[in-house]
Design a protein around this motif. Structure first.
Motif, mmCIF file in Angstrom:
data_model
loop_
_atom_site.group_PDB
_atom_site.id
_atom_site.type_symbol
_atom_site.label_atom_id
_atom_site.label_comp_id
_atom_site.label_asym_id
_atom_site.label_seq_id
_atom_site.Cartn_x
_atom_site.Cartn_y
_atom_site.Cartn_z
ATOM 1 N N ASN A 182 0.850 -1.190 0.000
ATOM 2 C CA ASN A 182 0.000 0.000 0.000
ATOM 3 C C ASN A 182 0.890 1.246 0.000
ATOM 4 O O ASN A 182 1.607 1.498 0.968
ATOM 5 C CB ASN A 182 -0.872 -0.019 1.253
ATOM 6 C CG ASN A 182 -1.844 1.134 1.281
ATOM 7 O OD1 ASN A 182 -1.765 2.046 0.467
ATOM 8 N ND2 ASN A 182 -2.759 1.098 2.238
ATOM 9 N N PRO A 183 0.833 2.035 -1.077
ATOM 10 C CA PRO A 183 1.713 3.223 -1.142
ATOM 11 C C PRO A 183 1.508 4.158 0.042
ATOM 12 O O PRO A 183 2.428 4.795 0.510
ATOM 13 C CB PRO A 183 1.303 3.900 -2.454
ATOM 14 C CG PRO A 183 0.598 2.852 -3.240
ATOM 15 C CD PRO A 183 0.002 1.904 -2.278
ATOM 16 N N LYS A 184 0.278 4.217 0.562
ATOM 17 C CA LYS A 184 0.025 5.105 1.702
ATOM 18 C C LYS A 184 0.815 4.661 2.922
ATOM 19 O O LYS A 184 1.240 5.455 3.743
ATOM 20 C CB LYS A 184 -1.470 5.113 2.038
ATOM 21 C CG LYS A 184 -2.296 5.913 1.049
ATOM 22 C CD LYS A 184 -3.745 5.911 1.459
ATOM 23 C CE LYS A 184 -4.576 6.654 0.419
ATOM 24 N NZ LYS A 184 -6.004 6.487 0.677
ATOM 25 N N VAL A 185 0.945 3.353 3.046
ATOM 26 C CA VAL A 185 1.672 2.819 4.203
ATOM 27 C C VAL A 185 3.155 3.064 4.033
ATOM 28 O O VAL A 185 3.860 3.480 4.949
ATOM 29 C CB VAL A 185 1.397 1.305 4.351
ATOM 30 C CG1 VAL A 185 2.299 0.711 5.419
ATOM 31 C CG2 VAL A 185 -0.064 1.079 4.689
ATOM 32 N N THR A 186 3.654 2.814 2.817
ATOM 33 C CA THR A 186 5.107 2.913 2.617
ATOM 34 C C THR A 186 5.566 4.340 2.413
ATOM 35 O O THR A 186 6.740 4.633 2.460
ATOM 36 C CB THR A 186 5.516 2.068 1.396
ATOM 37 O OG1 THR A 186 4.677 2.439 0.301
ATOM 38 C CG2 THR A 186 5.352 0.605 1.673
ATOM 39 N N GLY A 187 4.613 5.243 2.141
ATOM 40 C CA GLY A 187 4.992 6.655 2.075
ATOM 41 C C GLY A 187 5.192 7.178 0.674
ATOM 42 O O GLY A 187 5.230 8.369 0.449
ATOM 43 N N SER A 188 5.352 6.320 -0.304
ATOM 44 C CA SER A 188 5.496 6.789 -1.684
ATOM 45 C C SER A 188 5.054 5.687 -2.620
ATOM 46 O O SER A 188 5.005 4.519 -2.238
ATOM 47 C CB SER A 188 6.956 7.146 -1.959
ATOM 48 O OG SER A 188 7.683 5.946 -2.116
ATOM 49 N N PRO A 189 4.750 6.047 -3.876
ATOM 50 C CA PRO A 189 4.291 5.022 -4.826
ATOM 51 C C PRO A 189 5.363 3.969 -5.079
ATOM 52 O O PRO A 189 5.056 2.824 -5.344
ATOM 53 C CB PRO A 189 3.988 5.815 -6.094
ATOM 54 C CG PRO A 189 3.855 7.223 -5.653
ATOM 55 C CD PRO A 189 4.719 7.388 -4.463
#
Length: 1977
Positions: free
Chosen positions: A1636-1643
């Motif tokens: 999940n990009p939101k979790v990892t901080g970036s796409p």
């Protein structure tokens, strides 16, 4: 206190203590000494005996308190029994001297008493050792009795009991003297002395023969006198004495009699005659009784009668159950004679009769119910039936007399009524207790139970008719199958005999009672019965006026039937509501004017009928409101209201009407009042608020009525007092075993207890807990009780100004009345006001201004100083509630101040008790009066009062109040804990035991203190330790108290201590104490404690203990019994059956429901805690119980389990049958797969086939109740599905049972049982269909599994058809068994599903439901049927889906003989012939109907499965959808309807979000895959048909269909692709949140350590990836471009996050799945489609860059990814995409670089995989792709291989690497151009020859070297002939090489001969499996 723990008293420590601490220290030392002496060696004791004896004797002079003196005595006795006895005579003399002392001062009394106690224990322990000294001692003690006050007399009696116990027969010379002394004490004014005398005489009768022979009559008379004016404890003690003496007299042995000539043995009749005399004549002698009889007055007080009743029970209990069996007939006739015509004086008034009946019923219930087993109870029931028949004959003779005058005047009929009431109640209770076990009794025509009961329904007495009705109700509850037939019989007789008054009332009572039973019968009654009863009721009401002789009876009967019908609940009543409301409307006049004219024209009789009718109507509406709350809509309430104003108006005119027509209207008017009050209290007050004034006036008049002489404080006040405060009021208001008879003593002598004849309408109500029959109060009391409740409701809703007027009026009424009447008025008014305050507090109302508070306070304060203790309790409660509703701290403080002042000044007991309780109550409701100052003041005053030893009552109330304050004050009380605890212990040590109520209050204080301290009690600080010791000391004092309630408090305190500080409570002694109370049989009763509350406390404590330490408790119990004293005689052998067995046997004897529940929970905890360790023991226990009605594992006891289940399943009791079948079900499910150790290939359950079949067969008999059959169907299907039985013939036996039940289902509604409610048939039918569904599902799944295995076998072993047939024979066989009935079943399943679909419709579609109901439910029982459908629909749905799958939606209809599409069986077509059906629908329509039915049910359920929805239902529903979508036709429907597909995907998405189960999520993903497949098929079909239409041969491009159209846009909510992606992302992100990009901080995917998912997680991710790879195929080219980035992101993300390095180069499941998905995407046609090619190419290049970037270090740290996985991904890209993706230079360079790095890896696994992957690239046909790799990497490969010449392989891994490298070079040679080939061969040959071994070194070479040699030789032999010229050239150029080759060939000649075909070297690694798993290329 530790200093007290020594053998000798530590005098130094003792002397340093204060006065009170000394007493505590002494007690602690004596307690310790009591435990220490028995375990100290005799020598040690003798050494210190003299000093110890001196210390103990000196303590006698220190004024010891009662517990201390008892311990001094016990220790002295133990000391002399262990040590020397030489000085014991001095001690005895010393004690006698102290007793003879002339000092009569109060301070010397404790010393005298201590001496008395001491003598008792010395003689008890030492007995005859003391020689002849006893005559002097006894003489001295008896002399002291004459001048002793009550404490002295009490202790002397107990001491004499101990002396007698110790001396036995030796004391004979003194028996007469003791008897004389005890006689006078038995009628002492002190109740404690009476109890002690009874105990003394009980001990005396063991040896004093004269007591049960010559003096028996005088002993009996003495006991009767003792009962007179007695309390509960005296009645218990004296009844034990009287019962024991009489039992002894009846059973004394002849041998004894002959040895002593003066002994006469009395007969049973004489003994019972003696008891009968006491019961009928009381304590008077014969002459006195005769005189009273002549005067015509009864002189027997109620307490004598109750005492004698208890003595009867003791008498029979002592003689035992077997004696009772033999003598029941004689006992029954004697007891019934007590209420017969032989003794008219006992029953001359209704009140006397009711009291006597209760006593007789109690004797029968306590003996027959408590002592007899099932068989004996059935015999007793037969005996009772005979009694009914005899009495019936007497009545018949009288009734048949033609002369009406003599008939009515005959006394025989009225006399028989009381006997009949008693026997009918007992018969009902007996059958109720036996349950369905009583079935044989009712079927026995020779006894004729039902005929006997029904025959007395026509008895002239209303009491008998009601008792018969109640008896029928008990029979109906016990045997539910009798409800319907009995109703039919009674309704039929009611209709036939409606001209007979007795028949009309009798049968209407019976019908009402039976309707009241229905709510206790889970299977109900047929719905049509309600209709019949309503019609009969209407008929009775309409015809009431036709015949004035039976007008009243018909009116009463009609309304009684309507009222009882209301108890059937909303589902039934809603159908008759309009008719009932019409009757209600017609019963009252429409306007006040009509009421006025009615009043002026009636006469007494018409008013009687009118009031009866209106009271009945009010009662019917009250019952409707109580039982059918669901129907009380606003509309219905509006229809109920119109008659109410008229009803209230009539109420106000009743006094006038009564005046006009005289006393005949008194009771009807009272009943009317009562009914109206009850109804108004239930209705919302707003509905009649305009009549408040009128109603209040009537209520005030009722409270102050002059003609009402019944004061009923014991009924009015207890509900208004706080339950805890009732403990103050002696045992009267507490629950006891004798409550049923003791209750009458609470009332004044002019009030009888409740009885059924006071209110016939209660015949359909449930009896109160603990009662066997309802006991409505007399009308006068019922009215007041209802008025009090209604006043509470109305007064809390009236205006505040009105409140003031009413209160002033009430106060004036109290003031104006005088004497007894004033007390009564005050009682009524205070009750009403308390009720009001309770309501006001509950509805958070306000009392009003100061003017209202003043009279309210005056009213409460007046009652607080009443002489009636119950009224004081209620007033204290009211005062606190008053403060609560005023909610003003100043007002509350003022109230407290009033009580403070009063307590300081008042000296009378009444004021001090009332005001001290008021303080406690204020604290209870307001959580503290405000400040610590107030708390200190309260505590100080209560301390003082609790030490007022002049008044035990004041002490009791003050201490109780203190306990309330401790409870309420919480942490604020901590400062007072220590002084309070000291006070409590001091009082426990000093208050005489005779004042039991003080000790009870002390116990409550101690309990509250322990709760306040809580977990702090575990602490180790000195202060905490001291507090804990004091608590334990207090408990010890209370445990030794003779009062049962004090002992109960002790146990409760110890229970709390064990909870807070378990280490400090001695578990062994606590368990011993509990067992002794629970199991001691020496007291001649069923259980030791005759006190119910003590037994409850014991069980509550045991329940808590076993939750934590079950094994220890069990062991302590057995140890206790082994070590216990001789006179402990439990009637259960605990050594054999343990505590568990003892508790099970108590379940047989205990009648108290709460106690039984505690026993069951205790057993349940013990079972769960220790069952595994003690399994054999538990199974034997259970088997023994059923038969009467070491490291073990359950499988070792399977035979026992099945035998138990069989015994239970074939029992008469339906509850037991259900339990047995449930056990069988659990056994089958748990052990189905357990193998039989002795016969491999078989399972252990196979040997029990016969048992299972035999257990099931009776459940399918026609007369079996539906719930039993339904449970049996469940077992049948589980048994067939378990696969235990493989032989078809064996299987058929159980299968046949299911066929028989299916036949019953097919028979339709006409064949259904008419015994139960229609919903019971629904339950049975659905259980049958569900069972068949389960069997069919298993058969299909088994066949599918075996066919899959067969396919696998074919591929692996190429097996023949024969073996396949063997393999599948059992599955086919099961399928064949079901197949025969599948035609029928399919229709029934579809019908059931259609029903279920209708029943799940929202309520707004109710109008669409079929009027007559569904296939298997009727419209009227729709609510009852719903749960049964909810239980079965899921499996039926799955089975139907499988069946539709097997037929491909085409079925043969056996009725029509042609292929036709199946159609659902509708309710209208269910039982019709095919010819009469409506026009046949088209196949497409039928298919569509079925499609929508199944899909609709599934979606509706999956949309919002309730949180409690069974996982099996969700799984079955998903499997059904899977099966459904396996068929092309449904797929085409879903594929063609995108909205439907999207909706289904959204529902599945929600399911994944709300259900965590991996199985459910996997099944969901499978359905998603099928939906996508359906969409793929649809798109494919459209493309194909477009090609055909447009002639695509001429066109270059494919027609474009699919989502995204020309723009590529996907609309959320409408897009199938978007919905699918959403669902897959949900699954992937749950398992791998880093995606999940939101979790990892970036796409971009950030680096993280790759992780290996769980097996279920891996399977879920893999399934989601499979779906992802299929998505582009349902898109248009533009659409595919939209979704491709997301899909690639997710696939590569999974690859990267789960690329964990596994041993031997295996790939994780998720990696394999992502590579497979990647390959699918890369080879998609969309990558080459004209419109999307460019975009795809760019995106795929980006994806390749992302994969290449995975090698790069992130944040300077190298990632821990598996290179093999990434190389494989690169290879997939290189080989699966078009060249333009991977051939651009920069990307190609990077790819080649990665392979180079891998070739240089130190890891052989990586090298090996790299060679394999390069081989596939090199061999790729497109040269543009393969050549750059060959040019760049071939030299490196050759170089690597040449290096291995020097370092030979050391293991199999290295060997495999070399072999793979050689394969790559060999492949290069094959694909190289001609000019380069010679060079490559020339390079390879020397390398191969270097690996060869000569014949000498071959034998000694390692395995790896030998394998390499063979591999190289094989390759040389292949290359040589292929490229002969090069080969020859090389050989010629190197003679050494040639020689080496020749040597190797020669050495290997033999092996080459053996191995005719050249083989590869053996690969010990797993390369082949890797190849299989990763074959993506």
């Amino acid at each position: 206190m530790e200093l007290a723990h020594s053998l000798l008293l530590n005098e130094e420590a003792y002397n340093q203590l204060g006065e009170f601490q000394k007493a505590e220290f002494i007690f602690e030392w004596l307690r310790f000494l009591e435990k220490l002496l028995p375990v100290t060696s005799r020598a040690d004791v003798r050494e210190k005996q003299k000093k110890l004896a001196e210390q103990l004797i000196s303590l006698l002079n220190s004024s010891p308190g009662p517990p201390t003196r008892r311990l001094i005595a016990k220790n002295l006795a133990t000391l002399y029994s262990i040590g020397d006895t030489f000085s014991v005579y001095q001690t005895v003399d010393k004690c006698n001297e102290l007793i003879r002392s002339k000092d009569d001062s109060p301070s010397y009394l404790p010393t005298k008493l201590a001496a008395v106690v001491c003598l008792g224990y010395l003689y008890k322990k030492l007995g005859r050792i003391l020689g002849n000294s006893f005559t002097d001692t006894i003489g001295n003690v008896l002399k002291a009795v004459k001048n002793a006050e009550s404490q002295g007399r009490y202790e002397i009696m107990l001491s004499l009991q101990n002396i007698l116990n110790g001396l036995g027969a030796a004391a004979t010379p003194c028996h007469r003297d003791i008897y004389k002394a005890a006689r006078s004490c038995l009628t002492d004014r002190s109740m404690a002395v009476r109890c002690a005398a009874a105990k003394c005489l009980l001990e005396l009768q063991k040896e004093a023969v004269f007591m049960w022979s010559t003096d028996l009559d005088s002993v009996a008379t003495l006991c009767f006198k003792s009962f007179d004016g007695s309390n509960y404890n005296v009645r218990i003690a004296v009844s034990k004495l009287l019962g024991a003496v009489l039992a002894r007299a009846v059973t004394c042995k002849q041998a004894t009699a002959s040895a002593r000539q003066n002994v006469r043995k009395i007969s049973l009749d004489e003994a019972m005659e003696l008891l009968g005399t006491g019961f009928l004549r009381g304590s008077s002698g014969f002459l006195r009784a005769g005189g009273d009889l002549l005067k015509g007055i009864s002189s027997v007080s109620r307490d004598i009668r109750v005492g004698v009743t208890q003595a009867y029970v003791v008498f029979v209990s002592t003689l035992g159950g077997q004696w009772l069996e033999r003598n029941f007939s004689a006992l029954l006739s004697h007891i019934l004679d007590l209420v017969s015509q032989s003794h008219p004086k006992a029953i001359q008034t209704q009140m006397d009769a009711i009291c006597c009946r209760r006593c007789v019923s109690f004797i029968l219930r306590a003996t027959v119910g408590g002592l007899l087993g099932e068989k004996a109870q059935i015999a007793a029931a037969k005996e009772i039936c005979q009694a009914i028949w005899k009495l019936k004959k007497v009545v018949d003779v009288v009734m048949s007399d033609g002369n009406l005058e003599t008939r009515i005047g005959t006394t025989d009929v009225t006399a028989s009524q009381h006997v009949l009431v008693c026997v009918l109640h007992e018969l009902g209770s007996l059958i109720h207790g036996l349950g369905t076990t009583a079935a044989p009794l009712l079927q026995d025509s020779s006894t004729g139970v039902l005929d006997a009961v029904i025959s007395v329904i026509l008895h002239p007495s209303i009491s008998v008719r009601l008792a018969a009705a109640w008896c029928l109700r008990c029979i109906a509850v016990a045997l539910p199958s009798y409800v319907s037939p009995l109703l039919d019989r009674c309704i039929e007789r009611l209709s036939a005999l409606k001209s007979s008054p007795e028949a009309v009332t009798g049968y209407s009572f019976a019908v009402a009672a039976l309707l009241g039973a229905v709510k206790h019968c889970p299977l109900g009654i047929p719905h049509g019965k309600g209709k019949v009863i309503m019609t009969v009721a209407e008929d009775l009401l309409c015809s009431a006026s036709q015949n004035s002789r039976i007008s009243i009876q018909r009116t009463q009967a009609g309304w009684l039937l309507v009222a009882s019908l209301m108890t059937l609940g909303p589902a039934v009543v809603q159908h008759y509501l309009p008719r009932m409301l019409l009757l209600w409307k017609c019963v009252f006049p429409l306007s006040p004017k009509d009421l006025e004219t009615e009043r002026s024209r009636g006469d007494a009789f018409t008013w009687q009928v009118t009031l009866e009718g209106r009271a009945g109507a009010l009662c019917a509406i009250k019952t409707f409101v109580s039982y059918c709350g669901g129907l009380l809509t606003d509309e219905v309430i509006q229809r109920l209201l119109p008659p109410l104003p008229c009803a209230v108006d009539l109420l106000t005119r009743l006094p006038l009407i009564h005046k006009m027509y005289g006393n005949a209207l008194k009771t009807p008017a009272m009943t009317y009042r009562h009914r109206l009050y009850e109804l108004l209290a239930l209705l919302p007050p707003k509905t009649y608020e305009e009549r408040f004034c009128a109603i209040l006036q009537e209520l005030v008049a009722d409270f102050t009525a002059t003609d009402n002489q019944m004061a009923a404080s014991t009924f009015l006040l207890p509900p208004l007092c706080h339950q805890d405060d009732l403990l103050l009021l002696s045992p009267f208001l507490q629950e006891t075993d004798h409550r049923f008879i003791e209750e009458q003593l609470l009332l004044g002598s002019n009030i009888a207890g409740g009885s059924l004849e006071y209110d016939p309408y209660s015949v359909y109500e449930k009896a109160a807990e603990g009662d066997s029959v309802p006991k409505p109060l007399p009308p006068a009391l019922s009215v007041i009780s209802a008025a009090v409740r209604l006043f509470g409701v109305i007064f809390s809703h009236v205006a505040e100004s009105q409140r003031l007027q009413v209160l002033d009026k009430l106060l004036m009424s109290i003031k104006q009345s005088k004497g007894a009447r004033q007390q009564m008025v005050q009682l009524n008014i205070v009750s009403a006001f308390s009720s009001f305050l309770k309501h006001l507090a509950n509805c958070k109302g306000s009392l009003g201004p100061e003017e209202v508070r003043r009279p309210a306070l005056t009213l409460v304060m007046g009652a607080l100083e009443s002489n009636n203790p119950l009224l004081r309790c209620a007033a204290a409660e009211s005062l606190a509630r008053l403060a609560q509703v005023v909610a003003d701290s100043a007002f509350t403080a003022g109230l407290a101040q009033v009580s403070f002042d009063k307590l300081k000044s008042a000296r009378d007991v009444v004021s001090r008790t009332g005001h001290s309780l008021a303080l406690g109550s204020l604290y209870r409701y307001l959580g503290g009066i405000g400040s610590t100052q107030h708390l200190n003041a309260c505590v100080g005053i209560l301390y003082t009062l609790s030490q007022d030893n002049t008044s035990p009552d004041v002490q009791t109330w003050a201490l109780h109040s203190l306990s309330l304050i401790i409870d309420s004050a919480g942490p604020l009380y901590h400062v007072h804990v220590e002084p309070t605890l000291s006070l409590v212990v001091m009082l426990l040590l000093t208050v005489p035991p005779a004042y039991a109520e003080v000790h009870q209050s002390l116990g409550r204080c101690l309990n509250a203190l322990i709760a306040t301290l809580g977990p702090e009690l575990q602490g180790s600080k000195t202060a905490v330790s001291a507090l804990r010791t004091s608590c334990l000391l207090g408990c010890a004092v209370m445990q030794d108290n003779p009062d049962c309630l004090v002992q109960a408090q002790a146990i409760s305190c110890l229970q709390q201590l064990h909870m807070f500080a378990p280490r400090h409570v001695n578990l062994s002694s606590l368990v011993s104490c509990l067992c002794e109370i629970l199991l001691d049989n020496s007291v001649l009763m069923n259980l030791c404690s005759s006190y119910l509350l003590l037994r409850r406390a014991v069980l509550a404590c045991l329940r808590q203990l076993v939750q934590r330490e079950a094994a220890e408790v069990s062991e302590h119990a057995v140890t206790f019994v082994k070590d216990c004293r001789e006179d402990f005689t439990p009637d259960i052998n605990i050594r054999e059956v343990g505590l568990e067995g003892a508790l099970l046997s108590l379940l047989d004897k205990e009648l108290d429901q709460r106690l039984c529940q505690d026993i069951k929970e205790t057993l349940s905890h013990m079972l769960t805690s220790v069952a595994v360790e003690k399994l054999s023991f538990w199974l034997k226990l259970c088997k023994d119980v059923l038969a009467a009605s070491a490291d073990d594992f359950l499988v070792l006891h399977l035979a026992d389990l099945i035998r138990m289940a069989f015994m239970a399943a074939t029992d008469h009791s339906d509850q037991l049958r259900l339990s047995g079948l449930q056990t069988l079900l659990v056994v089958v499910r748990r052990f189905a797969s357990v193998p039989e150790p002795e016969f491999p290939g078989h399972v252990i359950l196979e040997q029990y086939q016969a048992n299972v079949g035999a257990a099931l067969r009776p459940a399918f008999a026609p007369e079996t109740p539906p719930d039993v059959t339904a449970k049996a169907c469940q077992v049948c299907s589980a048994w067939i599905a378990s696969g235990v039985v493989s032989d078809l013939n064996d299987l058929r036996r159980v299968h046949q049972l299911l066929i028989s039940s299916l036949t019953k289902v097919q028979a339709g509604k006409e064949a259904q049982s008419q015994l139960y409610n229609e919903s019971a048939s629904t339950m049975e039918i659905l259980a049958v269909l569900k069972a068949w569904a389960e069997v069919y599902i298993v058969a299909v799944e088994r066949e599918k599994k075996q066919s899959d295995e067969h396919k696998q076998t074919l591929t692996v072993t190429n097996s023949t058809d024969e073996s396949y047939r063997d393999l599948t024979s059992s599955a086919d066989g099961l399928l064949d068994l079901v197949q025969a009935d599948l035609g029928t079943l399919s229709k029934l399943w579809l019908a059931a599903l259609q029903d279920f679909a209708l029943l799940t419709l929202p309520s707004e579609y109710a109008s669409q439901l079929p009027v007559e109901g569904g296939a298997f439910y009727t419209a009227e029982t729709i609510e009852n049927a719903r749960p049964h459908y909810h239980n079965s629909w899921a499996l039926i749905l799955y089975a139907t889906a499988l069946w539709l799958t097997s037929t491909g939606f085409l079925m043969v209809d056996p009725d029509e003989g042609v292929t036709n599409l199946s159609r659902p069986v509708t309710p209208t077509t269910m039982c019709q012939d095919s010819s009469s059906r409506a026009a046949v629908k088209s196949p497409e329509d039928v298919n569509t109907d079925i499609f929508h039915l199944i899909l609709g049910i599934s979606v509706e359920f999956l949309c919002s499965p309730r949180s409690d929805a069974a996982m099996e239902n969700i799984t079955a529903c998903l499997h059904a959808l899977q099966a459904f979508l396996d068929v092309p036709w449904p797929r085409s429907k879903i594929g063609g309807d995108q909205e439907l597909g999207v909706e289904l995907l959204n529902v599945l998405h929600r399911l994944i979000l709300t259900r965590e189960s991996p199985d459910i999520q996997l099944a969901t993903l499978e359905v998603v895959r099928q939906i996508l497949f359906a969409a793929q098929e649809h798109v494919r079909e459209k493309r194909r048909s477009a090609e055909v239409d447009d002639g695509a041969a001429e066109k270059e491009t494919l027609p474009e269909f699919g989502e995204g159209k020309d723009t590529g846009g996907l609309v959320p909510g409408k897009s199938l692709v978007f919905a699918t992606l959403e669902l897959c992302v949900c699954i992937l992100v749950r398992q791998l949140p880093q995606l999940n990009p939101k979790v990892t901080g970036s796409p971009a995917i950030k680096a993280g350590k790759p992780q290996l998912l769980s097996e279920s997680g891996s399977r879920l991710v893999s399934a989601a990836l499979v779906i992802l790879s299929d998505i582009p195929s349902v898109c248009s080219p533009e659409g595919s471009v939209s979704v491709l980035p997301t899909i690639l992101y997710l696939i590569i993300g999974v690859l990267r996050e789960t690329a964990v390095k596994l041993p031997d180069g295996q790939l994780p499941l998720t990696v394999a799945a992502s590579l497979q998905a990647l390959k699918g995407i890369l080879s998609s046609p969309m990558a080459r489609a004209e419109k999307s090619r460019t975009a795809w190419t760019e995106l795929l290049r980006s994806a390749l860059v992302t994969v290449l970037d995975c090698w790069d270090p992130v944040d300077g740290a190298q990632q821990e990814l598996d290179e093999v996985n990434l190389l494989t991904a690169l290879t997939v890209f290189i080989l699966s995409t078009s060249p333009e993706v991977t051939t651009i230079e920069c990307l190609q360079k990077r790819c080649i670089e990665k392979f180079k790095i891998a070739l240089d890896s130190k890891d052989p696994v990586v090298q090996l995989k790299c060679y394999q992957l390069l081989l596939s690239i090199f061999q790729y046909p497109k040269r543009a792709i393969s050549y750059p790799y060959i040019h760049s990497l071939a030299p490196s490969i050759m170089r690597k291989l040449q290096e291995t010449e020097k370092t030979k392989p050391e293991n199999s891994a290295e060997l495999q690497v070399i072999q793979e490298g050689i394969k790559v070079v060999a492949a290069l040679i094959a694909i190289a151009e001609e000019e380069h080939r010679a060079y490559l061969v020339a390079c390879l040959l020397p390398l191969l020859i270097s690996f060869l071994l000569d014949e000498n070194s071959l034998g000694s070479a390692t395995n790896s070297a030998r394998n390499l040699h063979e591999f190289a030789l094989q390759n040389v032999m292949q290359i040589g002939p292929q490229y002969s010229s090069v080969f020859k050239k090389v050989m010629a150029s190197s003679p050494t090489m040639k020689a080496r080759l020749e040597s190797a060939i020669k050495g290997n000649q033999e092996s080459i001969k053996v191995k005719t075909t050249p083989k590869h070297a053996k690969n010990p690694g797993k390369s082949s499996s890797i190849q299989l798993k990763t074959n993506f290329l």
